[in-house]
Write a protein that holds these residues in place. Structure first.
Motif, PDB file in Angstrom:
ATOM      1  N   ASP A 140       0.814  -1.217   0.000  1.00 17.20           N
ATOM      2  CA  ASP A 140       0.000   0.000   0.000  1.00 17.20           C
ATOM      3  C   ASP A 140       0.846   1.266   0.000  1.00 17.20           C
ATOM      4  N   ALA A 141       1.915   1.257   0.810  1.00 16.91           N
ATOM      5  CA  ALA A 141       2.764   2.439   0.901  1.00 16.91           C
ATOM      6  C   ALA A 141       3.456   2.730  -0.428  1.00 16.91           C
ATOM      7  N   GLU A 142       3.913   1.672  -1.086  1.00 20.38           N
ATOM      8  CA  GLU A 142       4.583   1.877  -2.373  1.00 20.38           C
ATOM      9  C   GLU A 142       3.605   2.363  -3.434  1.00 20.38           C
ATOM     10  N   ARG A 143       2.414   1.782  -3.448  1.00 18.64           N
ATOM     11  CA  ARG A 143       1.419   2.211  -4.439  1.00 18.64           C
ATOM     12  C   ARG A 143       1.053   3.679  -4.247  1.00 18.64           C
ATOM     13  N   GLU A 144       0.932   4.079  -2.973  1.00 21.69           N
ATOM     14  CA  GLU A 144       0.613   5.476  -2.694  1.00 21.69           C
ATOM     15  C   GLU A 144       1.749   6.392  -3.136  1.00 21.69           C
ATOM     16  N   LEU A 145       2.979   5.947  -2.897  1.00 19.41           N
ATOM     17  CA  LEU A 145       4.135   6.740  -3.328  1.00 19.41           C
ATOM     18  C   LEU A 145       4.167   6.862  -4.845  1.00 19.41           C
ATOM     19  N   ARG A 146       3.957   5.749  -5.545  1.00 18.65           N
ATOM     20  CA  ARG A 146       3.973   5.771  -7.006  1.00 18.65           C
ATOM     21  C   ARG A 146       2.892   6.713  -7.551  1.00 18.65           C
ATOM     22  N   ALA A 147       1.706   6.604  -7.007  1.00 17.47           N
ATOM     23  CA  ALA A 147       0.610   7.438  -7.496  1.00 17.47           C
ATOM     24  C   ALA A 147       0.865   8.907  -7.211  1.00 17.47           C
ATOM     25  N   SER A 148       1.441   9.219  -6.037  1.00 14.25           N
ATOM     26  CA  SER A 148       1.702  10.615  -5.715  1.00 14.25           C
ATOM     27  C   SER A 148       2.816  11.187  -6.585  1.00 14.25           C
ATOM     28  N   MET A 149       3.800  10.371  -6.932  1.00  5.93           N
ATOM     29  CA  MET A 149       4.843  10.829  -7.845  1.00  5.93           C
ATOM     30  C   MET A 149       4.283  11.073  -9.253  1.00  5.93           C
ATOM     31  N   ALA A 150       3.386  10.197  -9.685  1.00  3.55           N
ATOM     32  CA  ALA A 150       2.729  10.413 -10.978  1.00  3.55           C
ATOM     33  C   ALA A 150       1.903  11.697 -10.954  1.00  3.55           C
ATOM     34  N   ALA A 151       1.244  11.946  -9.807  1.00  2.00           N
ATOM     35  CA  ALA A 151       0.453  13.166  -9.661  1.00  2.00           C
ATOM     36  C   ALA A 151       1.341  14.402  -9.721  1.00  2.00           C
ATOM     37  N   SER A 152       2.542  14.318  -9.143  1.00  2.00           N
ATOM     38  CA  SER A 152       3.451  15.463  -9.194  1.00  2.00           C
ATOM     39  C   SER A 152       3.852  15.762 -10.628  1.00  2.00           C
ATOM     40  N   GLN A 153       3.974  14.729 -11.443  1.00  2.00           N
ATOM     41  CA  GLN A 153       4.287  14.920 -12.851  1.00  2.00           C
ATOM     42  C   GLN A 153       3.135  15.634 -13.564  1.00  2.00           C
ATOM     43  N   VAL A 154       1.916  15.227 -13.246  1.00  2.00           N
ATOM     44  CA  VAL A 154       0.734  15.823 -13.869  1.00  2.00           C
ATOM     45  C   VAL A 154       0.567  17.280 -13.449  1.00  2.00           C
ATOM     46  N   VAL A 155       0.699  17.540 -12.153  1.00  2.00           N
ATOM     47  CA  VAL A 155       0.543  18.915 -11.658  1.00  2.00           C
ATOM     48  C   VAL A 155       1.598  19.829 -12.263  1.00  2.00           C
ATOM     49  N   GLY A 156       2.842  19.351 -12.317  1.00  2.00           N
ATOM     50  CA  GLY A 156       3.897  20.147 -12.927  1.00  2.00           C
ATOM     51  C   GLY A 156       3.611  20.448 -14.383  1.00  2.00           C
TER      52      GLY A 156
END
Length: 215
Positions: A140-156
């Motif tokens: 769960d922790a890794e999936r959350e990290l992966r998704a949040s990193m993908a979100a940072s790419q989208v927001v940027g």
């Protein structure tokens, strides 16, 4: 048409303002409708009069310009290797549409306000990242990290292309911008993570796609 009772809009706004403060401080799960009523100085029944439930009140507090369900419609049936292209296509299609100016205004207002930023982060985590992360490699922790990193790419990407209008990204045709964004998102979702995050995080073995999958 029957006139609306005097002060009704003020009471509704009072409730939304109280909810905004509490949600920003304590998050969605840490706040009850009864707490919001107390903070707003109204009876709990009045909160139920204006809002069907906490989810509806939360949406009013955040004032999203579009429902996340619209953006993510169809993602559940996509293979992991198609998640990046799917998200990239959904984002560019949304921002290239008629809501572009409303979205830009919302993003500017949100990043300039601490309370609104906290609220948006809560929405993104609950209603967007959880969907994007479903089935990704790791715990769960890794999936959350992966998704949040993908979100940072989208927001940027959204800020650079549509708000700041950073060149040459801002002037690229939408399809070219999408093709550049898709593999960057996909790497965060399924690519190997640095070794310091643990051995389990370094072997995703999920292929990536170079071209976005159209919906």
């Amino acid at each position: 048409m029957m006139a609306r009772p005097r002060g009704a809009s003020d009471r509704r706004a009072q409730i939304v303002d109280a909810a905004t403060r509490l949600f920003a401080d304590d998050g969605y799960d840490g706040v009850s409708l009864r707490q919001i009523a107390r903070e707003a100085g109204v009876d709990a029944a009045l909160v139920h009069h204006y809002f069907a439930g906490k989810e509806e009140l939360f949406a009013a507090a955040v004032a999203l310009p579009i429902d996340p369900e619209v953006i993510l419609h169809g993602i559940d049936g996509r293979a992991l290797a198609d998640r990046g292209p799917f998200v990239a296509h959904a984002i560019t299609r949304l921002w290239e549409g008629p809501q572009r100016h409303a979205l830009a205004a919302f993003l500017r207002a949100t990043i300039s306000s601490t309370s609104r930023s906290k609220l948006l982060a809560n929405v993104v985590r609950r209603r967007i990242l959880a969907r994007v992360a479903e089935g990704l490699p790791g715990d769960d922790a890794e999936r959350e990290l992966r998704a949040s990193m993908a979100a940072s790419q989208v927001v940027g990407f959204m800020i650079a292309r549509y708000v700041v209008k950073l060149e040459p990204l801002a002037s690229l045709p939408a399809e070219d911008a999408e093709r550049l964004l898709a593999p960057a998102i996909q790497r965060h979702l399924t690519g190997p993570l640095p070794a310091e995050f643990g051995q389990k995080s370094t072997v995703a073995n999920v292929p990536t796609r170079s071209n976005p999958t159209r919906s």
